[in-house]
Motif scaffolding. Sequence first.
Motif, mmCIF file in Angstrom:
data_model
loop_
_atom_site.group_PDB
_atom_site.id
_atom_site.type_symbol
_atom_site.label_atom_id
_atom_site.label_comp_id
_atom_site.label_asym_id
_atom_site.label_seq_id
_atom_site.Cartn_x
_atom_site.Cartn_y
_atom_site.Cartn_z
ATOM 1 N N VAL A 62 5.885 17.841 8.185
ATOM 2 C CA VAL A 62 5.258 18.454 7.022
ATOM 3 C C VAL A 62 5.990 19.750 6.657
ATOM 4 O O VAL A 62 6.239 20.592 7.512
ATOM 5 C CB VAL A 62 3.769 18.750 7.305
ATOM 6 C CG1 VAL A 62 3.114 19.397 6.086
ATOM 7 C CG2 VAL A 62 3.048 17.465 7.685
ATOM 8 N N ASP B 39 5.768 8.437 3.252
ATOM 9 C CA ASP B 39 4.730 9.445 3.413
ATOM 10 C C ASP B 39 3.442 8.798 3.899
ATOM 11 O O ASP B 39 2.805 8.034 3.175
ATOM 12 C CB ASP B 39 4.503 10.156 2.071
ATOM 13 C CG ASP B 39 3.688 11.427 2.203
ATOM 14 O OD1 ASP B 39 2.827 11.485 3.098
ATOM 15 O OD2 ASP B 39 3.903 12.347 1.401
ATOM 16 N N GLU B 40 3.044 9.108 5.133
ATOM 17 C CA GLU B 40 1.831 8.511 5.695
ATOM 18 C C GLU B 40 0.581 8.904 4.900
ATOM 19 O O GLU B 40 -0.340 8.114 4.742
ATOM 20 C CB GLU B 40 1.679 8.938 7.155
ATOM 21 C CG GLU B 40 2.732 8.336 8.074
ATOM 22 C CD GLU B 40 2.581 8.813 9.513
ATOM 23 O OE1 GLU B 40 1.605 9.537 9.799
ATOM 24 O OE2 GLU B 40 3.432 8.460 10.338
ATOM 25 N N LYS B 41 0.552 10.134 4.393
ATOM 26 C CA LYS B 41 -0.620 10.565 3.645
ATOM 27 C C LYS B 41 -0.807 9.752 2.372
ATOM 28 O O LYS B 41 -1.919 9.444 1.964
ATOM 29 C CB LYS B 41 -0.502 12.059 3.299
ATOM 30 C CG LYS B 41 -0.913 12.999 4.414
ATOM 31 C CD LYS B 41 -0.968 14.423 3.894
ATOM 32 C CE LYS B 41 -1.498 15.376 4.969
ATOM 33 N NZ LYS B 41 -1.584 16.765 4.456
ATOM 34 N N ARG B 42 0.302 9.434 1.707
ATOM 35 C CA ARG B 42 0.223 8.729 0.434
ATOM 36 C C ARG B 42 0.193 7.211 0.609
ATOM 37 O O ARG B 42 -0.068 6.489 -0.349
ATOM 38 C CB ARG B 42 1.408 9.133 -0.463
ATOM 39 C CG ARG B 42 1.390 10.601 -0.835
ATOM 40 C CD ARG B 42 2.585 10.967 -1.709
ATOM 41 N NE ARG B 42 2.603 12.392 -2.022
ATOM 42 C CZ ARG B 42 1.971 12.944 -3.047
ATOM 43 N NH1 ARG B 42 1.260 12.185 -3.864
ATOM 44 N NH2 ARG B 42 2.035 14.248 -3.269
ATOM 45 N N ASP B 43 0.494 6.742 1.794
ATOM 46 C CA ASP B 43 0.499 5.299 2.074
ATOM 47 C C ASP B 43 -0.323 5.027 3.331
ATOM 48 O O ASP B 43 0.215 4.623 4.367
ATOM 49 C CB ASP B 43 1.940 4.802 2.261
ATOM 50 C CG ASP B 43 2.764 4.979 0.994
ATOM 51 O OD1 ASP B 43 2.516 4.248 0.036
ATOM 52 O OD2 ASP B 43 3.649 5.853 0.989
ATOM 53 N N PRO B 44 -1.639 5.259 3.269
ATOM 54 C CA PRO B 44 -2.451 5.146 4.480
ATOM 55 C C PRO B 44 -2.534 3.733 5.042
ATOM 56 O O PRO B 44 -2.866 3.559 6.211
ATOM 57 C CB PRO B 44 -3.825 5.637 4.008
ATOM 58 C CG PRO B 44 -3.820 5.404 2.530
ATOM 59 C CD PRO B 44 -2.421 5.644 2.085
ATOM 60 N N SER C 234 2.441 3.753 11.020
ATOM 61 C CA SER C 234 2.917 5.103 11.267
ATOM 62 C C SER C 234 4.436 5.143 11.202
ATOM 63 O O SER C 234 5.123 4.203 11.617
ATOM 64 C CB SER C 234 2.444 5.580 12.642
ATOM 65 O OG SER C 234 3.171 6.710 13.059
ATOM 66 N N THR C 235 4.979 6.258 10.698
ATOM 67 C CA THR C 235 6.433 6.386 10.608
ATOM 68 C C THR C 235 7.079 6.298 11.984
ATOM 69 O O THR C 235 8.235 5.906 12.114
ATOM 70 C CB THR C 235 6.816 7.729 9.962
ATOM 71 O OG1 THR C 235 6.194 8.794 10.685
ATOM 72 C CG2 THR C 235 6.367 7.778 8.524
#
Length: 455
Positions: free
Chosen positions: A246, A405-410, A414-415
Amino acid sequence: ETRFGLYDGADWDVWSHKYCLIGLLTYYQFTGNEPALNACRKAADLLLRTFGPGKKSILSAGTHVGMAATSVLEPMVLLYRCTGDERYLEFARDIVKSWDEPNGPRIIQTLLTVKQVNKTANGKAYEMLSNLAGLCELARATGDRQLLVPVLNAWQDIVSKRLYLTGSTSRAEAFPDDYDLPNQRSAKIGETCVTVTWIQLNLQLLRLTGEAKFANQIETSLYNHLAAAQNPQGDDWCPYPPLEGVKYYESGISCCHSSGPRGMALAPQTAWLKAKVDGADALLVSTFETSSVTTELGGQPVTVAQRSEFPLKGESWLKVKLGQPARFAMRLRVPPWASPLSVKLNGRSFAVAQKDGWAVLSAREWSNGDSVELLYNLGPKLVLGEHRNSGTGAMTWGPFVLAYDEKRDPGLPSTRRVGFRDNSVQAPGRFESGQFLEFSIQLRTPSQGLVKAEL
């Protein structure tokens, strides 16, 4: 008594003078304000009275093996070009000589022999790139092209061993060891000041050589690492934008808060350029953005407007507007991501040769309303990591490096548990409402095997 010395609060005095000189000169350039030029000359004259042969060594007034102080080289040369005062040129030459004083940074000597920026002085990236930009300006003023040899050695070393795919370099503000390119926030990678000065150096080399490879580097840096460093609201900057993790922004006054906007302001200067090719004026088109330029070509005022589908599709149209026919050449940049590029002239396919990374339209007589259509490659590509980033991958779209982006692609894995299958990108991509880029890839996870993802 502590001014211009290696004392707390004083060891950046000459560096601060450098930016005052640059600011005053720039203001004078665009306004003709004589008091600004006079103030600039007084600040420069103070440096001349303080440093030089038989006086104080400029190395004793700047940290990082003297590189902070000697980076005043660039505005000193610019002031010489503005005023014609030979004293400023001589001072610039004395600065270069100071690099070889005992305990000096030996910038030219090391880059001619070792040819590694991380082995030059203490490897501090921002300060060294600033000195190299000044060396380019000295080469321009004197015509001594040999001064570019160490600069080009440094450029090649950075590009081949120390550059992120997002167009920046440095780890904890210094040039890293060979292929040591960590991605996480804790490594403090790609300092914004370094990104901007890397853009400045490539602009210098583009202007001095006309080779498109320098424009390609500028494009990558502007669209990726520099743009990513700026807060979306435009008011704050991230000093070290990570490739993983982040970002954080700092709102206080800092070097990166000053450098970031300066880098953004350079973008128009990189978009359209002029040159002489075989004795004729040439317009160099280095942007695919919708834009226009008005200048003089072939003795006539000419406007060239570009209407572009970039970055939605690989199509652009250039239209020439002029009152009288004019003879000039045109060169169109062909970055690796855009190849192959095809050209139509007034609606007809036009075979163009390529030279130094440009598609070349030889000098011809242009009339009002003449048009050039460009068709170029634009689509998703998979870039697999190398060296110490082996096992990682990144997705690009034209010159843009995309983020997972994990936040935008829940709904996606996980990355930390995802790998890209080589050649799994399904093109072509498309945009919805001109905002969201969508295409399919296949992801590999340890537990789930292959997963199709819509991005």
